[in-house]
Write an enzyme that holds these catalytic residues in place. Structure first.
Site, short mmCIF file in Angstrom:
data_model
loop_
_atom_site.label_atom_id
_atom_site.label_comp_id
_atom_site.label_asym_id
_atom_site.label_seq_id
_atom_site.Cartn_x
_atom_site.Cartn_y
_atom_site.Cartn_z
N ASP A 119 1.09 -0.60 0.35
CA ASP A 119 -0.11 -0.09 -0.12
C ASP A 119 0.89 1.37 0.26
O ASP A 119 1.63 1.19 0.49
CB ASP A 119 -1.02 -0.05 0.91
CG ASP A 119 -1.99 0.85 1.10
OD1 ASP A 119 -3.15 0.58 0.38
OD2 ASP A 119 -2.26 1.88 1.34
N TYR A 478 -2.57 2.73 -6.48
CA TYR A 478 -1.61 3.82 -6.46
C TYR A 478 -2.30 5.01 -5.53
O TYR A 478 -2.22 6.01 -5.33
CB TYR A 478 -1.19 4.59 -7.85
CG TYR A 478 -0.58 3.83 -8.92
CD1 TYR A 478 -0.16 1.80 -8.20
CD2 TYR A 478 -0.43 3.66 -10.58
CE1 TYR A 478 0.30 1.21 -9.69
CE2 TYR A 478 0.34 3.47 -11.29
CZ TYR A 478 0.24 1.89 -10.74
OH TYR A 478 0.99 0.76 -11.67
C1 LIG Z 1 7.12 -1.26 -6.22
C2 LIG Z 1 5.50 -1.78 -6.61
C3 LIG Z 1 5.23 -2.10 -7.46
C4 LIG Z 1 4.29 -1.71 -8.18
N1 LIG Z 1 3.64 -2.32 -9.18
C5 LIG Z 1 1.78 -2.41 -9.89
C6 LIG Z 1 1.69 -2.72 -10.40
O1 LIG Z 1 2.72 -3.13 -11.75
N2 LIG Z 1 0.84 -3.28 -11.53
C7 LIG Z 1 -0.48 -2.44 -10.96
O2 LIG Z 1 -1.64 -2.73 -10.95
N3 LIG Z 1 -0.28 -2.20 -8.88
C8 LIG Z 1 1.07 -2.08 -8.99
N4 LIG Z 1 1.28 -2.20 -7.31
C9 LIG Z 1 0.37 -1.07 -6.69
C10 LIG Z 1 -0.57 -2.72 -5.81
O3 LIG Z 1 -1.25 -2.96 -6.76
C11 LIG Z 1 -0.61 -2.02 -4.75
O4 LIG Z 1 -0.69 -1.56 -4.02
C12 LIG Z 1 -1.78 -3.13 -3.93
O5 LIG Z 1 -3.16 -2.41 -3.35
C13 LIG Z 1 -0.48 -4.07 -3.40
O6 LIG Z 1 -1.58 -4.88 -2.03
P1 LIG Z 1 -0.82 -6.00 -1.10
O7 LIG Z 1 -1.45 -6.92 -0.73
O8 LIG Z 1 0.55 -5.42 -1.04
O9 LIG Z 1 -0.50 -4.51 -0.40
P2 LIG Z 1 -1.47 -4.31 0.51
O10 LIG Z 1 -0.62 -2.86 1.62
O11 LIG Z 1 -0.42 -5.21 2.16
O12 LIG Z 1 -2.64 -4.04 0.98
C14 LIG Z 1 -3.46 -3.21 -0.04
C15 LIG Z 1 -4.66 -2.31 1.02
O13 LIG Z 1 -5.35 -3.50 0.45
C16 LIG Z 1 -5.98 -3.86 1.49
N5 LIG Z 1 -5.97 -6.35 1.96
C17 LIG Z 1 -4.44 -6.17 1.43
N6 LIG Z 1 -4.77 -7.95 1.52
C18 LIG Z 1 -6.13 -7.92 1.75
C19 LIG Z 1 -6.43 -9.50 2.20
N7 LIG Z 1 -6.60 -9.69 1.63
N8 LIG Z 1 -8.70 -9.20 2.05
C20 LIG Z 1 -8.97 -7.36 2.06
N9 LIG Z 1 -8.46 -6.26 1.92
C21 LIG Z 1 -6.77 -6.42 2.05
C22 LIG Z 1 -5.16 -3.52 2.84
O14 LIG Z 1 -5.90 -3.90 3.53
C23 LIG Z 1 -5.13 -1.92 2.28
O15 LIG Z 1 -5.47 -1.03 1.79
C24 LIG Z 1 2.80 -1.76 -6.98
C25 LIG Z 1 3.13 -1.49 -5.61
C26 LIG Z 1 4.81 -1.22 -5.20
C27 LIG Z 1 4.98 -1.03 -4.04
#
Ligand SMILES: Cc1cc2nc3c(=O)[nH]c(=O)nc-3n(C[C@H](O)[C@H](O)[C@H](O)COP(=O)(O)OP(=O)(O)OC[C@H]3O[C@@H](n4cnc5c(N)ncnc54)[C@H](O)[C@@H]3O)c2cc1C
Ligand SMILES: *[C@@H]1O[C@H](CO)[C@@H](O)[C@H](O)[C@H]1NC(C)=O
Ligand SMILES: *[C@@H]1O[C@H](CO)[C@@H](O)[C@H](O)[C@H]1NC(C)=O
Ligand SMILES: *[C@@H]1O[C@H](CO)[C@@H](O)[C@H](O)[C@H]1NC(C)=O
Ligand SMILES: *[C@@H]1O[C@H](CO)[C@@H](O)[C@H](O)[C@H]1NC(C)=O
Ligand SMILES: *[C@@H]1O[C@H](CO)[C@@H](O)[C@H](O)[C@H]1NC(C)=O
Length: 555
Positions: A119, A478
């Site tokens: 996030d 994002y």
């Molecule tokens: C280095 C980097 C590269 C990226 N590249 C891309 C890309 O190529 N394409 C793209 O579309 N996006 C990309 N992103 C963005 C990414 O898709 C989002 O940040 C996404 O929300 C991350 O998911 P997470 O589970 O890792 O994050 P977390 O921080 O764990 O979760 C993000 C959000 O979703 C909620 N959440 C997480 N898991 C659950 C669950 N199991 N049930 C309910 N809610 C949940 C969290 O509470 C929070 O609100 C990138 C981000 C980074 C930092």
């Protein structure tokens, strides 16, 4: 005037904001009651104290800090004054998630769900209100069924682990997820999710067949039992407003045995501005098998220390070099189209290539952190519906040259994305979008934070006339809290929420609010940008009109 909504569970905490000493005492009492409740609920599955310390990680567990930090990918949210969770629950089983939801609701404790922790604003692991994290890193099994062209993936898995697991079973299938392999499928897919395959196959969220979610009552629901409205909402509306997603069933997509990658850059002096104009004019009409994203960098030039702007063509073609070359010659003859610039490889090798992993080290796809996890950054997003003029670009270059480590990623839309209607899922940026811009700025020193965020805000201000309007749209994945936030005491300013709500979801925002109001009327699943519950007066109006009961299936 903003109308405030106070979720019932947070009323006692709100009251105590006036008395921080009392508040601390009470929250730790609440935490203890929570932990008691939680351990009594899960005793049937774990019965030795050794096991329980792996599921419940309290502040006095020696692993607390390393577990908390393990999925923090932005140093802005990792310092001594960053608010920390009262405890981390690391479930091994869905029943642990159920117990965590039931007990936090009972004790009035805020929970945050974390899958990959990417996030952009740390919303999955930071809050101004005392909170507990449900961290899903132990729930990450992947079951690929090639015959049925589908896979069940638990929410704590990363997109790298998913790609790896598919490739272990077959080289003829892939999944259209994001480019960074450490991203968690829990947040990524529930927020949309796009990468190199999305012009051909749509978003990750467009390829979800079923899901398992723990709802506000602690029940585990699948697509059938949650109903189509909730199933709609979690495919792009963000999971955290609706429950804890524990697993997705995904549709695998066919990939050719050989795909082609191509990377080539030009500086402004070498004509990059004209090339970018050319690209803008055709971005959304490029064949859907072709993914040509542009990465704009302001770099120190090696020879004289001058900063230069470079535009990198970073491409994946679901095609052989022989077949795609005529198209490139017709459209981008200015680029060096020497055959040696193109490399044919398997799809999984292209995943490694885009992640910067050497081909002989595919196991690195399973890593949950990289060196890139240890930096400060701020990002924002925009959607472009009319090409930006060359004069507009010229001034943009001036702004980019003010900074050392800015990166702009221009992702072309069109193809399959234009064929899916705006309301098919909550992700509304479909037909009419030429491309998406992601603005990023990185730094290494916390003293510079304000300066770089200030620069990012000025850049965003400058771009206003060049990007989508009414609303100026943004991508939920994002996340940008500059767009507005629910305030930290747990209340939701409905009108404020509609500002960022319309940017992320456009015409789908109200439908998300309706779903939220039905499935979580007391706003238990709250965070800084969670979907608000309808104000009671609106709810009344809606019921009188027979409004949402018709559109939302009630369990
Ligand atoms: C280095 C980097 C590269 C990226 N590249 C891309 C890309 O190529 N394409 C793209 O579309 N996006 C990309 N992103 C963005 C990414 O898709 C989002 O940040 C996404 O929300 C991350 O998911 P997470 O589970 O890792 O994050 P977390 O921080 O764990 O979760 C993000 C959000 O979703 C909620 N959440 C997480 N898991 C659950 C669950 N199991 N049930 C309910 N809610 C949940 C969290 O509470 C929070 O609100 C990138 C981000 C980074 C930092
Ligand atoms: C502990 O749990 C296991 C299952 O995880 C079970 O087989 C065993 O009998 C339990 N032991 C006790 C003492 O309850
Ligand atoms: C510290 O751990 C012990 C068990 O080892 C537990 O009883 C106690 O409540 C914990 N204290 C805090 C502040 O988490
Ligand atoms: C901390 O983590 C290590 C490695 O994962 C593990 O062996 C150890 O048992 C953990 N300690 C506690 C107190 O849980
Ligand atoms: C520490 O982190 C918080 C966010 O959690 C941030 O608001 C604050 O500015 C940071 N402090 C420093 C010194 O970087
Ligand atoms: C991969 O190749 C590089 C250099 O070609 C080598 O240094 C490295 O050890 C190799 N890695 C593995 C896992 O074989």
């Amino acid at each position: 005037m903003a109308i405030l909504f106070l979720p019932m569970k947070l009323l006692p905490l709100l009251f105590l904001l006036f008395n921080s000493v009392m508040s601390t005492t009470l929250s730790s009492t609440a935490t203890e009651s929570f932990l008691q409740c939680f351990t009594s609920h899960i005793q049937y599955h774990f019965n030795s104290s050794d096991d329980i310390s792996k599921i419940v990680i309290t502040k006095n567990n020696s692993n607390y800090s390393s577990v908390l930090q393990s999925s923090i990918h932005n140093l802005r949210f990792w310092n001594t004054s960053t608010p920390k969770p009262e405890a981390i629950i690391a479930p091994f089983h869905y029943s642990h998630v159920q117990a965590a939801v039931i007990c936090s609701k009972k004790e009035g404790i805020l929970i945050k769900t974390r899958s990959g922790g990417h996030d952009y604003e740390g919303v999955s692991y930071v809050s101004g209100t005392p909170f507990i994290i449900i961290d899903l890193f132990n729930l990450r099994s992947i079951d690929v069924d090639i015959e049925k062209e589908s896979a069940w993936v638990e929410a704590g898995a990363t997109v790298g682990e998913l790609s790896y697991a598919i490739a272990q079973k077959s080289k003829l299938y892939g999944f259209p997820a994001g480019i960074c392999h450490t991203v968690g499928v829990g947040g990524h897919i529930s927020g949309g999710g796009h990468g190199t395959l999305f012009r051909k196959f749509g978003l990750a969220a467009d390829n979800v067949l079923d899901a398992m979610i723990v709802d506000v009552n602690g029940n585990v629901l699948n697509r059938k039992s949650m109903g189509e409205e909730l199933f709609w909402a979690i495919r792009g509306g963000g999971g955290s407003s609706f429950g804890v997603i524990v697993a997705w069933k995904l549709r695998l997509v066919p990939v050719p045995t050989s795909v082609t990658v191509y990377r080539e850059s030009k500086t402004i002096e070498e004509g990059a501005t004209e090339l970018l104009s050319k690209w803008q004019a055709i971005a959304d009409t490029i064949p859907e098998e072709y993914f040509l994203r542009l990465v704009l960098l302001a770099n120190q030039d090696g020879t004289n220390g001058e900063k230069v702007i470079t535009v990198l063509f970073d491409c994946l073609f679901l095609e052989t070099v022989e077949k795609l070359l005529p198209w490139m010659q017709e459209n981008f003859l200015e680029l060096s189209l020497d055959q040696t610039k193109f490399t044919e490889m398997s799809w999984i090798d292209s995943v490694l290539y885009f992640s910067g992993i050497p081909r002989n080290e595919s196991e690195l796809l399973l890593q949950r952190r990289t060196e890139d996890s240890n930096r400060f950054f701020k990002a924002k997003s925009d959607y472009v519906t009319d090409p930006i003029s060359e004069a507009g670009l010229e001034h943009l270059w001036k702004i980019l040259l003010e900074e050392e480590r800015s990166v702009l990623i221009l992702t072309p839309f069109g193809g399959k994305m234009s064929e899916i209607s705006d309301s098919e899922t909550p992700f509304p940026h479909r037909k009419g979008t030429l491309f998406e811009i992601q603005y990023m700025i990185f730094w290494n020193d916390d003293k510079e934070t304000e300066k770089h965020i200030g620069w990012m805000r000025r850049l965003y201000e400058y771009m206003t006339p060049h990007v989508s309007k009414s609303p100026r749209a943004a991508y939920l994945n994002y996340r940008d809290l500059d767009l507005g936030r629910n305030i930290d005491d747990g209340s939701t300013g409905y009108e404020e929420a509609s500002i960022w709500g319309l940017k992320y979801f456009k015409g789908n925002f109200m439908r998300l609010v309706n779903v939220k109001t039905v499935v979580d009327p007391d706003n238990f699943f709250w965070d800084e940008q969670s979907i608000p519950v309808l104000p009671w007066s609106e709810k009344l109006k809606c019921q009188q009109l027979g409004g949402f009961a018709a559109t939302v299936e009630i369990q």
